[in-house]
Scaffold this active site. Structure first.
Site, PDB file in Angstrom:
ATOM      1  N   LEU A 138    -105.130  46.021  -4.709  1.00  0.00           N
ATOM      2  CA  LEU A 138    -104.185  47.135  -4.552  1.00  0.00           C
ATOM      3  C   LEU A 138    -104.211  47.779  -3.350  1.00  0.00           C
ATOM      4  CD1 LEU A 138    -104.113  48.226  -8.347  1.00  0.00           C
ATOM      5  CD2 LEU A 138    -102.458  47.259  -7.066  1.00  0.00           C
ATOM      6  N   ALA A 139    -105.704  48.290  -3.111  1.00  0.00           N
ATOM      7  CA  ALA A 139    -105.895  49.055  -1.937  1.00  0.00           C
ATOM      8  C   ALA A 139    -107.256  48.818  -1.568  1.00  0.00           C
ATOM      9  CB  ALA A 139    -105.804  50.638  -2.254  1.00  0.00           C
TER      10      ALA A 139
ATOM     11  N   ALA B 138    -110.659  50.245   0.744  1.00  0.00           N
ATOM     12  CA  ALA B 138    -111.253  51.484   1.542  1.00  0.00           C
ATOM     13  C   ALA B 138    -112.430  51.069   2.019  1.00  0.00           C
ATOM     14  CB  ALA B 138    -111.656  52.553   0.495  1.00  0.00           C
TER      15      ALA B 138
ATOM     16  N   ALA C 121    -115.207  50.167  -1.023  1.00  0.00           N
ATOM     17  CA  ALA C 121    -114.573  49.503  -2.176  1.00  0.00           C
ATOM     18  C   ALA C 121    -113.268  49.193  -1.967  1.00  0.00           C
ATOM     19  CB  ALA C 121    -114.654  50.248  -3.429  1.00  0.00           C
ATOM     20  N   GLN C 122    -112.660  48.170  -2.871  1.00  0.00           N
ATOM     21  CA  GLN C 122    -111.512  47.628  -2.919  1.00  0.00           C
ATOM     22  C   GLN C 122    -111.087  47.560  -4.307  1.00  0.00           C
ATOM     23  OE1 GLN C 122    -112.282  44.370  -0.465  1.00  0.00           O
ATOM     24  NE2 GLN C 122    -111.437  43.059  -2.380  1.00  0.00           N
TER      25      GLN C 122
ATOM     26  N   LYS D  34    -112.425  48.807  -9.583  1.00  0.00           N
ATOM     27  CA  LYS D  34    -112.751  49.273  -8.219  1.00  0.00           C
ATOM     28  C   LYS D  34    -114.417  48.601  -8.034  1.00  0.00           C
ATOM     29  CE  LYS D  34    -113.890  53.698  -5.785  1.00  0.00           C
ATOM     30  NZ  LYS D  34    -113.690  55.321  -6.017  1.00  0.00           N
TER      31      LYS D  34
ATOM     32  N   ASP E 254    -111.399  66.257  -3.944  1.00  0.00           N
ATOM     33  CA  ASP E 254    -110.599  65.554  -2.906  1.00  0.00           C
ATOM     34  C   ASP E 254    -109.054  65.669  -3.485  1.00  0.00           C
ATOM     35  OD1 ASP E 254    -109.879  64.442  -0.700  1.00  0.00           O
ATOM     36  OD2 ASP E 254    -110.596  62.713  -1.179  1.00  0.00           O
TER      37      ASP E 254
END
Length: 560
Positions: A135-136, A138, A141-142, A157, A292
């Site tokens: 999905l994403a 970083a 992590a992914q 995650k 954040d």
């Protein structure tokens, strides 16, 4: 030598860092902090060309680009620096705020072995379906979408394999770099590099622990029990660990997609009010908040509800801090510059070194801007930015908890104005500020503080006779010592110590030369004499090496 041996394993990474800094025009800093000399002595070559395009960049952009090229740890460092509105001016905060975690995802086969290890079984036996396309992705992590046997959608995650070793190597180098910067670059000391690195290392290590992130999520969900306006995705603890976070998938409109919000017919003003209420409750009422809260971590749900994800970075604000915020706002409204100055000096670390009279004069001019302005009309984001500017000009810096809180407030106000141009954060904050005052002076709070103070006083009174007796006994026996440290004398003592070391080595060198000469002159032609000759040669070699060490030491001292 011991430090050098300890950092040999990080030498390759050190060269990468130096090369990136040089590429973006920070070659002078590389030389000043000693990176160039260390790498050249290790036989590493650096490319000193400065591309003109990089030289023409504004300093904030060059720093941001360099941090992006340096990788995940430094991207995270830049994001932490973006919260330090007390240390950096607005243009730096805005540029560092552009740092993104987005990086190319790893193929699923690369993360599968670690996932099997964390789940204790093949993913296909745990989940009814698992999408191998992320999905994403970083820096740390992914995320992959999956479905449980009962059809519930979840998000996995997954921490990047091997990322902890890379991060720990970078943190070791950053800690050493911060020490060098404070020692060799006095003009950079005002940015408190060691303090920033310590705060960053603590934050990053926490963020690497996905189980801790899930505990943060559950704590915030517990604080909002009975509040339907917020959704914190449920944690599936049977599969969650340090390297794996499994939570419910949030179905909603992503925060940046305001066009979809309008298409869904949602009330923007209501969403802004709900979002403000969520953040203000976390900060001012609970003292534990999502640090954040940018749009990427927000989802809009039907009924003007808000889903919040990613609790890796959280902040904590004590009751005393919350009361100080109320004091600050009250001082501004009542035009009480002395009260505002007192709060800022309590906030600013090293406040005792500030020029209090000049600070109060600057605060007085600042307060005049809000003469006659009621609390509901204050622009809290602008006000907090001005306050941190004053702190920065006086060499004061905020404790980390307040820096995160102010950053959260600034993000909230900008986020609210995107949804509603008429968003008034001060009016939204007013009921929470009043509640802080009520909680501070409630009978229960007064009784609690009174009980705590009474217990401390009784303990002090009980310990005082014993401590005085020890002090007098030590004085009678001549064991009462007083230690005074003078920085200038300490530096002078260090110089004397280095000179004595060189003198001692010089005497040893002379002794080796004389002793070796006597040994070689006594050598004859037999077998034993050849051993004496070898011993004499070794003495001369040792003397030469020791003399070379003394010359290098003197040369390096001269350069410093």
């Amino acid at each position: 030598m011991w430090e050098t041996l300890g950092t040999v394993r990080d030498l390759g990474r050190l060269q990468e860092i130096a090369s990136v800094l040089i590429r973006y025009g920070f070659g002078d800093m590389v030389r000043r902090i000693g990176l160039a000399g260390a790498l050249e002595r290790a036989g590493r070559l650096l490319h000193w060309q400065d591309p003109q395009a990089m030289a023409n960049m504004a300093p904030p952009e060059r720093v941001r680009r360099a941090l992006e090229d340096l990788g995940p740890t430094f991207v995270k460092l830049g994001q932490v620096l973006a919260t330090r509105v007390d240390l950096f001016p607005p243009e730096w905060i805005a540029e560092l705020g552009k740092l993104q975690n987005a990086v190319p995802a790893l193929p699923f086969e690369r993360v599968r072995p670690q996932l099997v290890e964390d789940l204790g079984a093949e993913p296909e036996t745990v989940f009814a379906q698992l999408d191998p396309v992320p999905l994403a992705a970083a820096s740390l992590a992914q995320a992959h979408r999956a479905w449980l046997a009962d059809g519930i959608a979840v998000v996995l995650k997954i921490r990047r394999p091997g990322i902890r070793d890379t991060v720990e190597a970078d943190l070791r180098l950053l800690a050493r770099l911060a020490e060098i910067v404070e020692a060799q670059a006095p003009d950079l000391q005002r940015y408190r590099p060691r303090e920033v690195v310590q705060q960053f290392a603590l934050s990053l290590r926490r963020e690497l622990d996905f189980a801790a992130e899930c505990r943060n999520a559950e704590r915030i969900a517990g604080n909002f029990a009975g509040h339907d306006e917020i959704l914190v995705p449920r944690v599936h603890w049977q599969w969650t660990s340090e390297r794996l976070n499994v939570q419910d998938f949030v179905v909603g409109i992503p925060g940046p997609d305001l066009a979809a919000v309008d298409a869904a017919g949602m009330d923007r003003k209501r969403l802004a009010a709900v979002g403000a209420g969520i953040v203000l409750k976390m900060v001012l009422e609970d003292g534990f908040f999502h640090a954040d809260p940018h749009p990427g971590n927000i989802f809009y749900l039907p009924g003007e509800r808000i889903g919040v994800i990613d609790f890796g970075m959280v902040g904590r604000v004590s009751e005393q801090r919350r009361f100080q915020i109320v004091q600050l706002l009250h001082g501004l409204v009542e035009r009480d510059a002395e009260a505002v100055t007192d709060v800022l000096l309590e906030w600013g670390e090293g406040g005792g070194e500030a020029d209090e009279s000049r600070l109060q004069a600057d605060i007085g001019a600042f307060v005049d801007q809000y003469r006659g302005v009621p609390l509901k009309d204050l622009r809290m984001g602008t006000m907090l930015t001005d306050v941190t500017t004053i702190l920065r000009e006086h060499g004061l810096s905020l404790p980390p908890d307040l820096a995160l809180m102010i950053k959260a407030f600034l993000t909230l106000e900008g986020f609210g104005r995107q949804l509603d141009p008429d968003f008034d954060m001060a009016s939204a904050a007013r009921p929470f500020l009043e509640q802080v005052l009520l909680d501070r002076w409630s009978p229960r709070a007064l009784l609690r503080r009174g009980r705590r103070g009474a217990i401390d006083a009784l303990e002090l009174a009980g310990d005082l006779p014993r401590e005085l007796r020890r002090l007098l006994r030590a004085a009678r026996r001549g064991r009462l010592n007083m230690q005074i440290e003078v920085t200038s004398l300490k530096a002078f003592g260090d110089q004397v110590d280095r000179a004595a070391n060189r003198l001692t080595m010089g005497v040893v060198t002379a002794a080796l030369v004389i002793g070796s000469s006597i040994v070689m002159n006594s050598a004859g032609g037999g077998v034993p004499s050849r051993w004496l000759l070898a011993l004499g040669v070794l003495g001369f070699v040792g003397a030469a090496l020791t003399g070379l060490w003394i010359l290098v030491s003197i040369w390096r001292s001269g350069r410093r």
